[in-house]
Design a protein around this motif. Structure first.
Motif, PDB file in Angstrom:
ATOM      1  N   UNK A 160       0.838  -1.204   0.000  1.00  0.00           N
ATOM      2  CA  UNK A 160       0.000   0.000   0.000  1.00  0.00           C
ATOM      3  C   UNK A 160       0.874   1.256   0.000  1.00  0.00           C
ATOM      4  N   UNK A 161       1.820   1.293   0.925  1.00  0.00           N
ATOM      5  CA  UNK A 161       2.698   2.467   1.010  1.00  0.00           C
ATOM      6  C   UNK A 161       3.564   2.604  -0.237  1.00  0.00           C
ATOM      7  N   UNK A 162       4.023   1.471  -0.745  1.00  0.00           N
ATOM      8  CA  UNK A 162       4.917   1.516  -1.909  1.00  0.00           C
ATOM      9  C   UNK A 162       4.197   2.015  -3.151  1.00  0.00           C
ATOM     10  N   UNK A 163       2.927   1.648  -3.325  1.00  0.00           N
ATOM     11  CA  UNK A 163       2.156   2.156  -4.459  1.00  0.00           C
ATOM     12  C   UNK A 163       1.959   3.657  -4.330  1.00  0.00           C
ATOM     13  N   UNK A 164       1.712   4.111  -3.092  1.00  0.00           N
ATOM     14  CA  UNK A 164       1.403   5.524  -2.876  1.00  0.00           C
ATOM     15  C   UNK A 164       2.637   6.415  -2.955  1.00  0.00           C
TER      16      UNK A 164
ATOM     17  N   UNK B 233       5.198   6.875  10.002  1.00  0.00           N
ATOM     18  CA  UNK B 233       5.273   6.568   8.573  1.00  0.00           C
ATOM     19  C   UNK B 233       5.594   7.850   7.816  1.00  0.00           C
ATOM     20  N   UNK B 234       6.684   7.859   7.066  1.00  0.00           N
ATOM     21  CA  UNK B 234       7.094   9.095   6.386  1.00  0.00           C
ATOM     22  C   UNK B 234       6.085   9.510   5.319  1.00  0.00           C
ATOM     23  N   UNK B 235       5.722  10.762   5.344  1.00  0.00           N
ATOM     24  CA  UNK B 235       4.762  11.299   4.379  1.00  0.00           C
ATOM     25  C   UNK B 235       5.530  11.807   3.159  1.00  0.00           C
TER      26      UNK B 235
ATOM     27  N   UNK C 104      -4.182   7.150   5.554  1.00  0.00           N
ATOM     28  CA  UNK C 104      -3.166   6.911   6.579  1.00  0.00           C
ATOM     29  C   UNK C 104      -3.716   6.088   7.733  1.00  0.00           C
ATOM     30  N   UNK C 105      -4.992   6.270   8.051  1.00  0.00           N
ATOM     31  CA  UNK C 105      -5.614   5.482   9.119  1.00  0.00           C
ATOM     32  C   UNK C 105      -5.628   3.996   8.761  1.00  0.00           C
ATOM     33  N   UNK C 106      -6.010   3.688   7.531  1.00  0.00           N
ATOM     34  CA  UNK C 106      -6.018   2.285   7.102  1.00  0.00           C
ATOM     35  C   UNK C 106      -4.604   1.728   7.046  1.00  0.00           C
ATOM     36  N   UNK C 107      -3.661   2.526   6.568  1.00  0.00           N
ATOM     37  CA  UNK C 107      -2.276   2.065   6.480  1.00  0.00           C
ATOM     38  C   UNK C 107      -1.719   1.725   7.858  1.00  0.00           C
TER      39      UNK C 107
ATOM     40  N   UNK D 284       0.134  -2.616  11.987  1.00  0.00           N
ATOM     41  CA  UNK D 284       0.223  -2.670  13.450  1.00  0.00           C
ATOM     42  C   UNK D 284       1.235  -3.741  13.850  1.00  0.00           C
ATOM     43  N   UNK D 285       2.094  -3.413  14.805  1.00  0.00           N
ATOM     44  CA  UNK D 285       3.190  -4.318  15.187  1.00  0.00           C
ATOM     45  C   UNK D 285       2.644  -5.629  15.751  1.00  0.00           C
ATOM     46  N   UNK D 286       1.676  -5.530  16.652  1.00  0.00           N
ATOM     47  CA  UNK D 286       1.084  -6.720  17.269  1.00  0.00           C
ATOM     48  C   UNK D 286       0.041  -7.299  16.315  1.00  0.00           C
TER      49      UNK D 286
END
Length: 420
Positions: free
Chosen positions: A192-196, A247-249, A259-262, A267-269
């Motif tokens: 997700x982050x990589x596409x964005x 998370x770097x913007x 960003x909420x979904x990302x 989540x670590x746990x």
């Protein structure tokens, strides 16, 4: 493979190579995944997890379709004939200077979450979700390469070094193979982050560096999370406290919902990580859900068109048949219970005067009662055979009865005015 003609090589992996093939039967183009491993029997081929998974998950619009399995018994070679896609996510974003629009990103991620939800609900998790395994054709996204998949019900521990390092969840890095299907959501969050942003989120050089990069962004986990990980690890570990930069913007076109979904996906746990089903219900995908609902309504309308004239005729026919049923039912009731003409109030019937009718005197019928026995103890009476005698042979019949039987008399029946 005599029914296919090789066109060119698409790619190659550790366990297989992918070729573009053309079918000599229908002329269509397919992707042929040629396995490097040799197989001994058709049973070994059918037990292959990738084949079982693709068959179980078919059909779904966001899962790659397996068209044919080609196995050569003599050479032991195996090839999977799948649908041919245009490109994968990595090829889509490689070399781009500007990120995709958020509308396009949302559309792709919604399809990816749908594929994960369908897969997890069917008891399978992928274990290798990454841009190279997410394929696109005409804006339709499909998840492929199920060579590393496992059943969600299989016994732990699993293989430790499974998914590609940059997309490997913390529980895969810090435990001896004790992880669940939630690892797919972590990998999807990294995609997700990589596409964005067109940049990988955690590009670790090795496993230790991978953990360090995760902590740099997210921070060190809570002690309870580390305690859970330590319970399934042969060696102990402790990390210096890091708050995490967040998370770097790298791009400014991401909405707060995005960003909420990302954050929920990475989540670590794993117990606090969102599921694919929950992700589909996230406010970020509200537009996709509405469009999907509208498309479904349009398909239903196309299958069942509304014609006002026909609908009115149908409704009129229904009302007519309803009235006919009511009329038929009322006629049937009249047949069963015919109405009698008479006054609507209660009246006393006139007494009949019959000539020659006299008051009946008491009449005994010992013959009738003598058949049933005494019956004084509440037991069932015993039937006895009855001789056929004439009315004028009453005395002879009484003689045939046993003297021990008690004779009874019926109560007197009176008739007044011709009415019983």
């Amino acid at each position: 493979m005599k029914n296919y003609k090789a066109i060119g090589k698409i790619g190659e992996g550790t366990f297989s190579e992918v070729m573009k093939m053309q079918s000599l039967r229908d002329g269509n183009y397919y992707a042929c995944k040629q396995m490097k491993q040799r197989f001994e029997s058709i049973e070994q081929v059918n037990n292959l997890r990738e084949i079982q998974a693709l068959r179980r998950l078919h059909p779904h619009p966001n899962i790659l379709t397996l068209h044919e399995v080609v196995f050569d018994r003599k050479s032991g070679s195996l090839a999977l004939i799948c649908e041919l896609m245009d490109m994968n996510i990595y090829e889509l974003i490689r070399g781009r200077r500007h990120p995709l629009s958020e509308k396009k990103i949302r559309y792709y991620m919604y399809q990816l979450c749908k594929s994960l939800d369908h897969m997890h609900r069917n008891g399978i998790f992928h274990r290798d979700v990454k841009p190279e395994n997410i394929l696109i054709k005409q804006d339709v996204l499909k998840l492929g390469d199920f060579g590393s998949c496992r059943s969600v019900y299989s016994k732990q521990p699993y293989t430790e070094y499974i998914s590609t390092r940059w997309y490997r969840a913390p529980e895969c890095l810090l435990t001896d193979g004790f992880y669940t299907y939630k690892m797919d959501l972590w990998s999807a969050g990294c995609v997700f982050y990589e596409i964005a942003s067109l940049q990988p989120l955690f590009p670790g050089a090795n496993e230790l560096d991978q953990i360090s990069k995760i902590h740099d962004v997210i921070g060190t986990p809570a002690q309870k999370t580390l305690t859970k990980f330590k319970q399934s690890r042969a060696m102990s570990f402790d990390f210096p406290f890091k708050k995490g930069s967040g998370i770097p913007l790298l791009t400014t076109n991401l909405s707060p919902q995005c960003l909420s979904l990302l954050h929920s996906m990475v989540a670590y746990d794993p117990d606090e990580r969102i599921t694919a089903r929950q992700a589909l219900q996230h406010p970020y995908f509200q537009e996709q859900r509405a469009a999907e609902k509208q498309a479904l309504a349009s398909r239903r309308k196309a299958c069942f068109p509304e014609h006002p004239v026909a609908a009115e005729a149908l409704r009129h026919g229904w009302q007519t048949s309803k009235e006919a049923r009511k009329q038929k039912q009322s006629l049937k009731q009249e047949e069963d219970h015919p109405k009698r003409q008479g006054p609507a109030y209660i009246m006393e019937l006139p007494k009949l005067k019959l000539s020659g009718v006299t008051k009946l005197s008491s009449y005994s019928s010992p013959t009738l009662h003598s058949v049933f026995g005494s019956g004084t103890n509440g037991k069932a009476p015993v039937l006895r055979p009855l001789k056929c005698v004439g009315a004028n042979k009453k005395t002879d019949l009484q003689k045939d009865l046993k003297p021990a039987l008690k004779q009874c008399r019926l109560p007197t029946i009176e008739r007044k005015g011709g009415e019983y």
